[in-house]
Design a protein around this motif. Structure first.
Motif, PDB file in Angstrom:
ATOM      1  N   THR A  10     -19.288 -33.347 -52.005  1.00 34.30           N
ATOM      2  CA  THR A  10     -19.841 -32.320 -52.538  1.00 34.30           C
ATOM      3  C   THR A  10     -20.739 -32.484 -53.862  1.00 34.30           C
ATOM      4  O   THR A  10     -21.760 -32.105 -53.981  1.00 34.30           O
ATOM      5  CB  THR A  10     -18.756 -31.267 -52.874  1.00 34.30           C
ATOM      6  N   LEU A  13     -24.035 -34.144 -53.144  1.00 30.19           N
ATOM      7  CA  LEU A  13     -24.902 -33.243 -52.509  1.00 30.19           C
ATOM      8  C   LEU A  13     -25.538 -32.405 -53.552  1.00 30.19           C
ATOM      9  O   LEU A  13     -26.614 -32.223 -53.556  1.00 30.19           O
ATOM     10  CB  LEU A  13     -24.103 -32.435 -51.447  1.00 30.19           C
ATOM     11  N   LEU A  14     -24.440 -31.821 -54.374  1.00 28.59           N
ATOM     12  CA  LEU A  14     -25.085 -30.974 -55.475  1.00 28.59           C
ATOM     13  C   LEU A  14     -26.138 -31.674 -56.323  1.00 28.59           C
ATOM     14  O   LEU A  14     -27.244 -31.297 -56.944  1.00 28.59           O
ATOM     15  CB  LEU A  14     -24.018 -30.587 -56.377  1.00 28.59           C
ATOM     16  N   TRP A  16     -27.746 -34.272 -55.497  1.00 33.47           N
ATOM     17  CA  TRP A  16     -29.053 -34.647 -54.672  1.00 33.47           C
ATOM     18  C   TRP A  16     -29.954 -33.279 -55.099  1.00 33.47           C
ATOM     19  O   TRP A  16     -30.999 -33.587 -55.271  1.00 33.47           O
ATOM     20  CB  TRP A  16     -28.795 -35.004 -53.390  1.00 33.47           C
ATOM     21  N   GLY A  17     -29.436 -32.402 -54.841  1.00 35.02           N
ATOM     22  CA  GLY A  17     -30.191 -31.048 -54.814  1.00 35.02           C
ATOM     23  C   GLY A  17     -30.912 -30.883 -56.219  1.00 35.02           C
ATOM     24  O   GLY A  17     -32.087 -30.405 -56.279  1.00 35.02           O
TER      25      GLY A  17
ATOM     26  N   LEU B  40     -32.219 -25.104 -47.846  1.00 32.36           N
ATOM     27  CA  LEU B  40     -31.034 -25.841 -47.590  1.00 32.36           C
ATOM     28  C   LEU B  40     -29.923 -25.121 -48.571  1.00 32.36           C
ATOM     29  O   LEU B  40     -30.541 -25.099 -49.787  1.00 32.36           O
ATOM     30  CB  LEU B  40     -30.986 -27.191 -47.937  1.00 32.36           C
ATOM     31  N   SER B  42     -25.943 -25.052 -49.722  1.00 30.92           N
ATOM     32  CA  SER B  42     -24.569 -25.480 -49.788  1.00 30.92           C
ATOM     33  C   SER B  42     -23.697 -24.662 -50.447  1.00 30.92           C
ATOM     34  O   SER B  42     -24.072 -24.218 -51.875  1.00 30.92           O
ATOM     35  CB  SER B  42     -24.755 -27.071 -50.017  1.00 30.92           C
ATOM     36  N   VAL B  44     -19.554 -24.157 -52.014  1.00 31.67           N
ATOM     37  CA  VAL B  44     -17.926 -24.210 -52.128  1.00 31.67           C
ATOM     38  C   VAL B  44     -17.300 -23.104 -52.257  1.00 31.67           C
ATOM     39  O   VAL B  44     -17.604 -22.116 -52.944  1.00 31.67           O
ATOM     40  CB  VAL B  44     -17.512 -25.227 -53.477  1.00 31.67           C
ATOM     41  N   PHE B  62     -16.702 -25.988 -47.227  1.00 30.45           N
ATOM     42  CA  PHE B  62     -17.847 -26.379 -47.579  1.00 30.45           C
ATOM     43  C   PHE B  62     -19.190 -26.246 -46.438  1.00 30.45           C
ATOM     44  O   PHE B  62     -19.387 -27.285 -45.750  1.00 30.45           O
ATOM     45  CB  PHE B  62     -17.828 -28.024 -48.047  1.00 30.45           C
ATOM     46  N   ILE B 244     -34.784 -24.130 -56.923  1.00 29.67           N
ATOM     47  CA  ILE B 244     -33.221 -24.290 -56.735  1.00 29.67           C
ATOM     48  C   ILE B 244     -32.692 -22.885 -57.109  1.00 29.67           C
ATOM     49  O   ILE B 244     -33.209 -22.269 -58.157  1.00 29.67           O
ATOM     50  CB  ILE B 244     -32.831 -25.288 -57.588  1.00 29.67           C
ATOM     51  N   VAL B 273     -25.545 -23.402 -54.043  1.00 32.00           N
ATOM     52  CA  VAL B 273     -26.636 -23.926 -54.488  1.00 32.00           C
ATOM     53  C   VAL B 273     -27.579 -23.949 -53.272  1.00 32.00           C
ATOM     54  O   VAL B 273     -27.302 -24.217 -52.040  1.00 32.00           O
ATOM     55  CB  VAL B 273     -26.734 -25.253 -55.085  1.00 32.00           C
ATOM     56  N   ILE B 275     -31.608 -24.805 -52.020  1.00 32.82           N
ATOM     57  CA  ILE B 275     -32.994 -25.684 -52.374  1.00 32.82           C
ATOM     58  C   ILE B 275     -33.702 -25.152 -51.339  1.00 32.82           C
ATOM     59  O   ILE B 275     -33.775 -25.198 -50.382  1.00 32.82           O
ATOM     60  CB  ILE B 275     -32.725 -27.033 -52.170  1.00 32.82           C
ATOM     61  N   PHE B 277     -37.529 -25.926 -50.042  1.00 30.24           N
ATOM     62  CA  PHE B 277     -38.522 -26.607 -49.804  1.00 30.24           C
ATOM     63  C   PHE B 277     -39.882 -26.167 -49.441  1.00 30.24           C
ATOM     64  O   PHE B 277     -40.202 -25.313 -48.705  1.00 30.24           O
ATOM     65  CB  PHE B 277     -38.115 -27.746 -48.680  1.00 30.24           C
TER      66      PHE B 277
END
Lengths: 109, 277
Positions: A10, A13-14, A16-17, B40, B42, B44, B62, B244, B273, B275, B277
């Motif tokens: 995780t 990934l964060l 990379w973002g 994208l 993601s 938690v 996740f 972001i 988060v 993202i 593009f």
């Protein structure tokens, strides 16, 4: 052990973002000054947040005659710089605005 | 048949309850993205259920969501989640991890109005959750989910209303079918512009969520100790830049009506988060 793997995955990934998001999106790197190029400004409605305009810029940049495209949601403006020697049809820009799910208010400049 | 139903009830308590009620910040859900745009997302998510007798079920989810503007009026979205689950019963703890089911859905721009001072959009969704997850984390059913989202925005205020319904096991694959679910969400957010050019904004968000889960059933018999109605209030915050969006949310159950003897829902937490593009 599994917890650690999940947390590391995780975190990566964060990270990379964040890196991808911080990468420069500046498309004005052709070396010419604005005085040398035709600049057009369009009014655009429907952009209400900082993340809204990126999709519009991507679509406008696909128009062959467009050199750079910069939108600002706060000013409700789209600034397009035309490639030197090219002719840009406004209808192509309006079509890109429509496909970005926004509404063109017209050409200001 | 009723005896069989009872024997399944404890199994449902252990396996089913926490994955389904995992929404996120729903602001802007009624406004479809631009054609050709990738998003994208993601997150938690932490959620737990427990009781006074020392039973605690914790779950970290996740989810990774990838959305693509196929056309200006059609967005396709796929979601896959990794799940880590812990159970503590009478002081004994066990944990396991694995992938959950894959969810794919389509969002359609039914209506969009952009004006100088107001943006308004309505978008229905239709999707299928495939039983692709590992056995401990899969519903083992094909589920159909439909939703309707409406969003309104000004430069400073945004508000959303959504209604979603989940039909569990439309394929008739399992004997004990989880109950259908109805969720209704309303959210409001205020956008503070953090810099002169408007490239960074911060938004406190407040959501109110209603969740109704019908009892699971075997044939026409309800499985005991299943089914619930929950009302959440969810304060949160969102930080947005051009590429972001970082968001956090606490889901606080302020009213919970459980059918029979079930573990109570605790406060949930979400950090995510997006993202663009």
């Amino acid at each position: 052990m599994m917890n650690r793997k999940i947390l590391i995955t995780t975190g990566l990934l964060l990270l990379w973002g964040m890196i991808a998001g911080c990468a420069s999106r500046d498309s004005r790197a052709s070396g010419m000054t604005d005085e040398d190029r035709e600049v057009r400004i369009y009014e655009v409605f429907g952009m209400d947040c900082p993340g809204c305009h990126g999709g519009l810029e991507n679509l406008v940049l696909k128009i062959p005659a467009v050199d750079t495209a910069t939108a600002n949601w706060k000013e409700q403006r789209l600034v397009v710089v035309v490639k030197p020697g090219s002719s840009l049809d406004d209808e192509l820009v309006y079509d890109a605005i429509r496909r970005a799910n926004f509404t063109a208010g017209g050409r200001i400049q | 048949m009723r005896g069989c139903a009872r024997s399944f009830s404890f199994l449902f308590l252990l396996l089913i309850p926490m994955v389904s009620a995992a929404a996120g910040i729903s602001v802007d859900a009624g406004l479809t993205p631009a054609e050709g745009r990738w998003i994208l997302r993601s997150q938690v998510r932490y959620m737990s259920r427990g009781d006074d007798a020392g039973v605690l079920m914790e779950q970290l989810v996740f989810p990774v969501v990838l959305a693509y503007g196929l056309r200006s009026n059609v967005t396709v979205v796929g979601r896959q989640a990794l799940i880590h689950r812990g159970r503590t019963v009478l002081g004994n703890s066990t944990t396991n991890s694995g992938f959950g089911d894959t969810y794919v859905f389509v969002k359609y721009k039914a209506y969009r109005m952009n004006s100088r001072h107001l943006t308004f959009g309505v978008a229905p969704t239709l999707g299928v959750e495939f039983p692709t997850g590992e056995s401990a984390f899969s519903s083992n059913t094909w589920d159909l989910k439909s939703g309707l989202y409406a969003s309104a925005r000004t430069r400073t205020w945004s508000s959303d209303v959504s209604v979603a319904y989940l039909w569990n096991d439309v394929g008739g694959n399992v004997m004990a079918v989880p109950g259908d679910e109805l969720s209704i969400d309303a959210a409001v957010a205020y956008q503070f512009i953090m810099d002169e050019s408007g490239l960074v904004t911060a938004s406190p968000v407040l959501e109110l969520s209603y969740l109704k889960v019908w009892p699971s059933h075997i044939g026409s018999d309800d499985v005991p100790n299943t089914g619930e109605t929950v009302l959440y209030v969810s304060p949160g915050a969102k930080l947005s830049t051009s590429m972001i969006i970082v968001e956090g949310l606490m889901r606080i159950p302020i009213r919970e009506d459980l059918v029979g003897n079930q573990l109570e829902r605790n406060v949930q937490a979400l950090l995510g988060v997006r993202i663009l593009f």
